[in-house]
Design a protein around this motif. Structure first.
Motif, PDB file in Angstrom:
ATOM      1  N   SER A 351      -5.118   8.131   1.297  1.00 58.41           N
ATOM      2  CA  SER A 351      -6.383   7.524   0.914  1.00 58.41           C
ATOM      3  C   SER A 351      -6.797   7.975  -0.475  1.00 58.41           C
ATOM      4  N   SER A 352      -7.651   7.179  -1.104  1.00 55.94           N
ATOM      5  CA  SER A 352      -8.253   7.547  -2.374  1.00 55.94           C
ATOM      6  C   SER A 352      -9.601   6.863  -2.442  1.00 55.94           C
ATOM      7  N   GLU A 353     -10.416   7.222  -3.416  1.00 55.70           N
ATOM      8  CA  GLU A 353     -11.748   6.667  -3.483  1.00 55.70           C
ATOM      9  C   GLU A 353     -11.755   5.189  -3.830  1.00 55.70           C
ATOM     10  N   ARG A 354     -10.624   4.653  -4.310  1.00 53.30           N
ATOM     11  CA  ARG A 354     -10.560   3.232  -4.650  1.00 53.30           C
ATOM     12  C   ARG A 354      -9.509   2.503  -3.826  1.00 53.30           C
ATOM     13  N   ALA A 355      -9.238   3.008  -2.643  1.00 54.20           N
ATOM     14  CA  ALA A 355      -8.234   2.386  -1.782  1.00 54.20           C
ATOM     15  C   ALA A 355      -8.827   2.090  -0.405  1.00 54.20           C
ATOM     16  N   VAL A 356      -8.320   1.013   0.204  1.00 57.39           N
ATOM     17  CA  VAL A 356      -8.709   0.639   1.559  1.00 57.39           C
ATOM     18  C   VAL A 356      -7.449   0.674   2.420  1.00 57.39           C
ATOM     19  N   SER A 357      -7.458   1.487   3.470  1.00 60.85           N
ATOM     20  CA  SER A 357      -6.301   1.636   4.344  1.00 60.85           C
ATOM     21  C   SER A 357      -6.673   1.292   5.774  1.00 60.85           C
ATOM     22  N   VAL A 358      -5.742   0.635   6.468  1.00 60.74           N
ATOM     23  CA  VAL A 358      -5.934   0.292   7.871  1.00 60.74           C
ATOM     24  C   VAL A 358      -4.659   0.661   8.619  1.00 60.74           C
ATOM     25  N   ARG A 359      -4.822   1.376   9.716  1.00 64.19           N
ATOM     26  CA  ARG A 359      -3.701   1.743  10.582  1.00 64.19           C
ATOM     27  C   ARG A 359      -4.068   1.327  11.998  1.00 64.19           C
ATOM     28  N   ARG A 360      -3.233   0.467  12.588  1.00 64.35           N
ATOM     29  CA  ARG A 360      -3.532  -0.065  13.912  1.00 64.35           C
ATOM     30  C   ARG A 360      -2.488   0.423  14.907  1.00 64.35           C
ATOM     31  N   SER A 361      -2.960   1.006  16.015  1.00 63.59           N
ATOM     32  CA  SER A 361      -2.055   1.478  17.054  1.00 63.59           C
ATOM     33  C   SER A 361      -2.582   1.031  18.405  1.00 63.59           C
ATOM     34  N   GLY A 362      -1.772   1.242  19.452  1.00 66.62           N
ATOM     35  CA  GLY A 362      -2.155   0.835  20.787  1.00 66.62           C
ATOM     36  C   GLY A 362      -1.464  -0.441  21.203  1.00 66.62           C
ATOM     37  N   GLY A 363      -2.003  -1.123  22.215  1.00 66.55           N
ATOM     38  CA  GLY A 363      -1.343  -2.292  22.775  1.00 66.55           C
ATOM     39  C   GLY A 363      -0.231  -1.859  23.718  1.00 66.55           C
ATOM     40  N   PHE A 364       0.253  -2.753  24.550  1.00 66.09           N
ATOM     41  CA  PHE A 364       1.210  -2.375  25.581  1.00 66.09           C
ATOM     42  C   PHE A 364       2.490  -1.795  24.995  1.00 66.09           C
ATOM     43  N   ALA A 365       2.910  -2.285  23.832  1.00 68.47           N
ATOM     44  CA  ALA A 365       4.186  -1.831  23.262  1.00 68.47           C
ATOM     45  C   ALA A 365       4.063  -0.539  22.481  1.00 68.47           C
ATOM     46  N   GLY A 366       2.857  -0.070  22.205  1.00 66.52           N
ATOM     47  CA  GLY A 366       2.681   1.202  21.522  1.00 66.52           C
ATOM     48  C   GLY A 366       3.080   1.198  20.062  1.00 66.52           C
ATOM     49  N   GLN A 367       3.158   0.021  19.442  1.00 66.86           N
ATOM     50  CA  GLN A 367       3.575  -0.067  18.046  1.00 66.86           C
ATOM     51  C   GLN A 367       2.420   0.260  17.097  1.00 66.86           C
ATOM     52  N   VAL A 368       2.784   0.656  15.860  1.00 72.35           N
ATOM     53  CA  VAL A 368       1.806   0.937  14.815  1.00 72.35           C
ATOM     54  C   VAL A 368       2.071   0.012  13.637  1.00 72.35           C
ATOM     55  N   VAL A 369       1.025  -0.621  13.140  1.00 76.27           N
ATOM     56  CA  VAL A 369       1.107  -1.461  11.940  1.00 76.27           C
ATOM     57  C   VAL A 369       0.072  -0.932  10.957  1.00 76.27           C
ATOM     58  N   GLU A 370       0.449  -0.749   9.702  1.00 76.61           N
ATOM     59  CA  GLU A 370      -0.499  -0.205   8.734  1.00 76.61           C
ATOM     60  C   GLU A 370      -0.346  -0.881   7.374  1.00 76.61           C
ATOM     61  N   GLY A 371      -1.404  -0.779   6.590  1.00 76.32           N
ATOM     62  CA  GLY A 371      -1.398  -1.339   5.246  1.00 76.32           C
ATOM     63  C   GLY A 371      -2.409  -0.624   4.368  1.00 76.32           C
ATOM     64  N   ARG A 372      -2.246  -0.797   3.064  1.00 76.94           N
ATOM     65  CA  ARG A 372      -3.132  -0.125   2.110  1.00 76.94           C
ATOM     66  C   ARG A 372      -3.285  -0.994   0.875  1.00 76.94           C
ATOM     67  N   VAL A 373      -4.495  -1.113   0.385  1.00 79.38           N
ATOM     68  CA  VAL A 373      -4.779  -1.875  -0.831  1.00 79.38           C
ATOM     69  C   VAL A 373      -5.493  -0.956  -1.816  1.00 79.38           C
TER      70      VAL A 373
END
Length: 448
Positions: A351-373
């Motif tokens: 993370s940084s003061e000028r960044a937006v990050s999203v990390r998604r976890s859970g769901g039946f398959a237990g997968q993680v999807v993430e991104g950063r702008v």
């Protein structure tokens, strides 16, 4: 209102990393899930006849629920294979709980079970949303239809039973127990239908869900956690088989789909040691523990103590099973599995003061999807401008925290240094749009 999805987030992450269109496909799928969840409280649910033990609908590959009625209890086959699989699976699940445990539907008051098939297109999941069961048709590449394995139906209906009994909080060890209990009675259902004893069962969850060519025997192996699959598209089964491999993570509500392998194996060991039918042997012990005075935040040690308290003549078999997986029965809640962080706590890495990050976890398959702008370097002016406006008006303190719900997603958010973990049921329209812009910038404007 809870939502219980079948595929864990770690499987979705593997799919995203190996399919040619994986990232776009998975993130678009997750975005559809979010849109549905935000809207579903506004969608009226049809009230079936009080005399119907179950009613199966079809969504006709759309997302409106419950959809069009296709078959009711007492009617013959419809000719639609998914409809008829759902009907048979729901009826068999209700029979298991009624005939073995004396339970009248999931609420023990005769509630009619609603089920919907053909949900969306290429939908690779199944869930209980607090009102009904919903099943996708799979993607036709890795996963077949989710009504095909009867244990998927049993797993989801058991989430409804857990919701109406112990109400196990869906995080950490209590969340892993929530998942495990669903696998336990799903396996009992499958073996009962096949006329198998505990030592004859294969103990696989989701057998037949993967299409030919996928190196998978199932999604989980209760007898040998960590061995169900090893495939380039799915990765390798990451479940631990005992406490030495316990995964301490903030993903997937504290690794509920990972660490469920530990109590799963304990049940399998107890069932085989007790002998005979898993449903009528160890299953009776587990059901009595689930429906007794079990705290909602029970950890493995607490649940183990609850099973021993009701095991009777099977106490030695149950104690030996828990000992093998490294769990010492204790009538107090402790150990890994704390509530998620609230606003101001650590969020996604990088993370940084000028960044937006999203990390998604859970769901039946237990997968993680993430991104950063990084807003300072984002070349898409429209995307950057919209994100800046959203971040400027969102106060994460208003939505952070809360109790996770079974098989629903959790979002770790970092909005230019303002961080929180937010259960999906607390996502606002603005937060949903942030997730779309970060995870799937090509999402249509209709998702706003």
């Amino acid at each position: 209102m809870s939502r219980l999805c079948f595929l864990p987030p770690y499987l979705l992450r593997e799919l995203a990393s190996t399919r040619p269109d994986g990232e776009e496909w998975v993130t678009r799928l997750l975005a559809r899930d979010d849109g549905f969840r935000l809207q579903r409280s506004l969608v009226p649910t049809a009230a079936p006849s009080a005399s119907a033990a179950w009613v199966v609908h079809t969504a006709d590959n759309a997302s409106s629920l419950p959809g069009r009625v296709v078959r009711r209890a007492g009617e013959g086959p419809s000719g639609d294979v998914a409809v008829d699989e759902a009907a048979d699976g729901v009826a068999a699940s209700l029979a298991l709980f009624a005939e073995v445990y004396g339970r009248d539907s999931y609420d023990d008051r005769g509630a009619s079970v609603l089920a919907t098939v053909h949900y969306e297109r290429d939908y690779v999941n199944a869930f209980w949303d607090g009102r009904q069961l919903v099943f996708g048709d799979g993607d036709g590449e890795v996963f077949d239809r989710f009504t095909k394995p009867v244990d998927v139906l049993g797993h989801e209906l058991t989430h409804a039973v857990t919701e109406r009994t112990a109400g196990l909080v869906y995080e950490g060890q209590s969340g892993a127990l929530n998942e495990s209990v669903s696998d336990v009675f799903a396996s009992c259902l499958k073996q009962r239908l096949l006329g198998q004893s505990a030592d004859e069962g294969d103990w696989l969850i989701g057998e037949g869900l993967s299409l030919p060519g996928v190196q998978a025997r199932g999604l989980r192996d209760m007898a040998a956690p960590g061995t169900a699959y090893d495939d380039p598209r799915l990765g390798r089964d990451p479940q631990p088989a005992d406490m030495s491999g316990y995964v301490d993570t903030t993903d997937d509500n504290g690794g509920v789909h990972l660490n469920s392998g530990i109590p799963n194996r304990a049940f399998q060991l107890a069932a085989v040691a007790i002998g005979g039918s898993a449903a009528e042997g160890a299953g009776r012990v587990w059901y009595a523990a689930l429906t007794g005075a079990l705290p909602a935040r029970a950890d493995f040690a607490t649940f183990a103590a609850a099973t021993l308290a009701v095991a009777g003549e099977h106490a030695d078999a149950v104690a030996g099973a828990w000992e093998t997986v490294g769990v010492t029965p204790r009538a107090t809640t402790a150990g890994p599995g704390q509530p998620p962080p609230v606003a101001g706590s650590s969020g996604p890495s990088g993370s940084s003061e000028r960044a937006v990050s999203v990390r998604r976890s859970g769901g039946f398959a237990g997968q993680v999807v993430e991104g950063r702008v990084d807003l300072a370097e984002e070349p898409d002016e429209q995307r950057r401008t919209e994100l800046e406006a959203l971040v400027g008006r969102i106060d994460l303190r208003e939505v952070a925290g809360g109790t996770p719900q079974p098989d629903r997603y959790v979002f770790d958010l970092d909005l230019c240094g303002d961080r929180a973990q937010v259960p999906e049921q607390h996502l606002t329209a603005d937060l949903r749009r942030v997730c779309e812009l970060v995870l799937d910038p090509g999402a249509p404007s209709s998702w706003r």
